[in-house]
Design an enzyme around this catalytic site. Sequence first.
Site, PDB file in Angstrom:
ATOM      1  N   ASP A   8       0.862  -1.197   0.000  1.00  0.00           N
ATOM      2  CA  ASP A   8       0.000   0.000   0.000  1.00  0.00           C
ATOM      3  C   ASP A   8       0.899   1.249   0.000  1.00  0.00           C
ATOM      4  OD1 ASP A   8      -3.157   0.714   1.110  1.00  0.00           O
ATOM      5  OD2 ASP A   8      -1.610   2.263   1.223  1.00  0.00           O
ATOM      6  N   MET A   9       0.688   2.117  -0.983  1.00  0.00           N
ATOM      7  CA  MET A   9       1.521   3.316  -1.099  1.00  0.00           C
ATOM      8  C   MET A   9       1.227   4.279   0.059  1.00  0.00           C
ATOM      9  SD  MET A   9       3.159   2.491  -3.776  1.00  0.00           S
ATOM     10  CE  MET A   9       4.050   4.013  -4.091  1.00  0.00           C
ATOM     11  N   ASP A 105      -3.776   2.492  -5.206  1.00  0.00           N
ATOM     12  CA  ASP A 105      -2.468   2.474  -4.525  1.00  0.00           C
ATOM     13  C   ASP A 105      -2.204   1.185  -3.753  1.00  0.00           C
ATOM     14  OD1 ASP A 105      -3.811   2.769  -2.064  1.00  0.00           O
ATOM     15  OD2 ASP A 105      -2.212   4.054  -1.298  1.00  0.00           O
ATOM     16  N   GLU A 106      -2.926   0.100  -4.055  1.00  0.00           N
ATOM     17  CA  GLU A 106      -2.659  -1.125  -3.290  1.00  0.00           C
ATOM     18  C   GLU A 106      -2.830  -2.388  -4.128  1.00  0.00           C
ATOM     19  OE1 GLU A 106      -5.646  -2.101  -0.276  1.00  0.00           O
ATOM     20  OE2 GLU A 106      -6.800  -0.383  -0.974  1.00  0.00           O
TER      21      GLU A 106
HETATM   22  P1  TTP Z   1      -5.215   5.154   1.160  1.00  0.00           P
HETATM   23  O1  TTP Z   1      -4.201   4.090   0.875  1.00  0.00           O
HETATM   24  O2  TTP Z   1      -6.341   4.824   2.078  1.00  0.00           O
HETATM   25  O3  TTP Z   1      -4.494   6.436   1.793  1.00  0.00           O
HETATM   26  P2  TTP Z   1      -3.078   7.061   1.478  1.00  0.00           P
HETATM   27  O4  TTP Z   1      -2.297   6.257   0.493  1.00  0.00           O
HETATM   28  O5  TTP Z   1      -3.266   8.500   1.076  1.00  0.00           O
HETATM   29  O6  TTP Z   1      -2.376   7.070   2.891  1.00  0.00           O
HETATM   30  P3  TTP Z   1      -1.789   5.807   3.695  1.00  0.00           P
HETATM   31  O7  TTP Z   1      -0.327   6.093   3.841  1.00  0.00           O
HETATM   32  O8  TTP Z   1      -2.514   5.823   5.003  1.00  0.00           O
HETATM   33  O9  TTP Z   1      -2.055   4.579   2.891  1.00  0.00           O
HETATM   34  O10 TTP Z   1      -5.834   5.674  -0.186  1.00  0.00           O
HETATM   35  C1  TTP Z   1      -5.075   5.798  -1.389  1.00  0.00           C
HETATM   36  C2  TTP Z   1      -5.477   7.030  -2.157  1.00  0.00           C
HETATM   37  O11 TTP Z   1      -6.871   6.988  -2.466  1.00  0.00           O
HETATM   38  C3  TTP Z   1      -5.273   8.329  -1.377  1.00  0.00           C
HETATM   39  O12 TTP Z   1      -3.956   8.871  -1.548  1.00  0.00           O
HETATM   40  C4  TTP Z   1      -6.331   9.225  -1.941  1.00  0.00           C
HETATM   41  C5  TTP Z   1      -7.442   8.284  -2.381  1.00  0.00           C
HETATM   42  N1  TTP Z   1      -8.563   8.335  -1.409  1.00  0.00           N
HETATM   43  C6  TTP Z   1      -9.630   9.195  -1.678  1.00  0.00           C
HETATM   44  O13 TTP Z   1      -9.663   9.864  -2.706  1.00  0.00           O
HETATM   45  N2  TTP Z   1     -10.653   9.260  -0.740  1.00  0.00           N
HETATM   46  C7  TTP Z   1     -10.653   8.538   0.418  1.00  0.00           C
HETATM   47  O14 TTP Z   1     -11.596   8.654   1.240  1.00  0.00           O
HETATM   48  C8  TTP Z   1      -9.539   7.653   0.673  1.00  0.00           C
HETATM   49  C9  TTP Z   1      -9.488   6.839   1.946  1.00  0.00           C
HETATM   50  C10 TTP Z   1      -8.521   7.587  -0.263  1.00  0.00           C
HETATM   51 MG    MG Z   2      -2.107   4.179   0.747  1.00  0.00          MG
END
Ligand code: TTP
Ligand code: MG
Length: 344
Positions: A8-9, A105-106
């Site tokens: 997960d990014m 991102d995962e």
């Molecule tokens: P996530 O992997 O949940 O969050 P993240 O990568 O920003 O942070 P983390 O280090 O905690 O993993 O989500 C990936 C991307 O998806 C995030 O950068 C932006 C998008 N996203 C939205 O647009 N709305 C949302 O409610 C969420 C949770 C994520």
């Molecule tokens: Mg992420």
Amino acid sequence: MRRILHIDMDAFFAAVEQKKRPKLIGQPVVIGGSGDPTKRGVVATASYEARKFGIHSAMPLKTAYSLCPRAVFLPVDYEAYSRESQKVKGILRSLTPAMEDVGIDEAFLDISAIDRTSGDISRLIKKEIKDETGLTCSIGIAPNKLLAKIASDMNKPDGLTVILAEDGLRILNPLPVRKLWGVGPKTEKYLNDMGIETVGELASLHMDRLVDSFGPSYGNYLYHASRGIDDSPLVTDWEPKSISRETTFQKDVANWQSIAKTLANLTREVVTDMKDSSFKARTVTIKVRFSDFETITRATTIPDATDLDEELRKAAFACLKRVELKKRVRLIGMRASHLERSGD
Ligand code: TTP
Ligand code: MG
């Protein structure tokens, strides 16, 4: 025993923006909507520096602004994120075709058949992602998808976390139920109302009770998930069912011209996504939400799948003509579905 990785990014959209503008590195950065925190919209994500102020995904931009007025607010640039996402998925797929693409991102990887340690493979993935995109990720290693996903979240950012089968329960028990894959806000509330807050408490419920409350399929899933049991295989040939875009106007509009112009722009963005992922579509659906939140959709299906902007725009406009614009419009959306692989 399987060996599953969840990758997960870290702060994905924000990290890509920081890469585009290196002077934002180390700064509180908030991505969402049009990037103007005085206007409508919610936070898509925030850099870790901004999270220290309590800013998180799905929060209104205005709230984020009040928590940290000096944060840098930026609009969502899907194209840039999607380019980086594709590079990351390419790196993962080159290691093994046993990859499940979960979201922008995962991803999960099943590395059971690779003759190297999980730690070595994870370090290699981190290095390749860093070298090719400049971004960091967090990786979870576990005997199943459920625990791998929990593991990747445990030491963010730039984490590498192993959950061994025998440690699964000890780690799961104290976690809030929401951390379990498949437990959304509704189930969380239902369980909390029953007095169940943690995964360990969920695991104390009898199967009959879970099946009564949630039905046989989901009840059975929760019974096993709360015990860290998950035999689900990776879904490696995932295909999207639709590709869509929508936008909320800054101010509700009544003018047909501006609605049509926005619809044409959304169509162009959907077409770009379709071409990037090599899909053609046969059905176009538009969504119109009025100022009082009444929401309607209109769909049209064309005989041959296409990825041509002009044809899809025509179909979208044919749908728009069937909408009586009797009230101001708050949001408009465009979706292409009945997808077929181009070139097939
Ligand atoms: P996530 O992997 O949940 O969050 P993240 O990568 O920003 O942070 P983390 O280090 O905690 O993993 O989500 C990936 C991307 O998806 C995030 O950068 C932006 C998008 N996203 C939205 O647009 N709305 C949302 O409610 C969420 C949770 C994520
Ligand atoms: Mg992420």
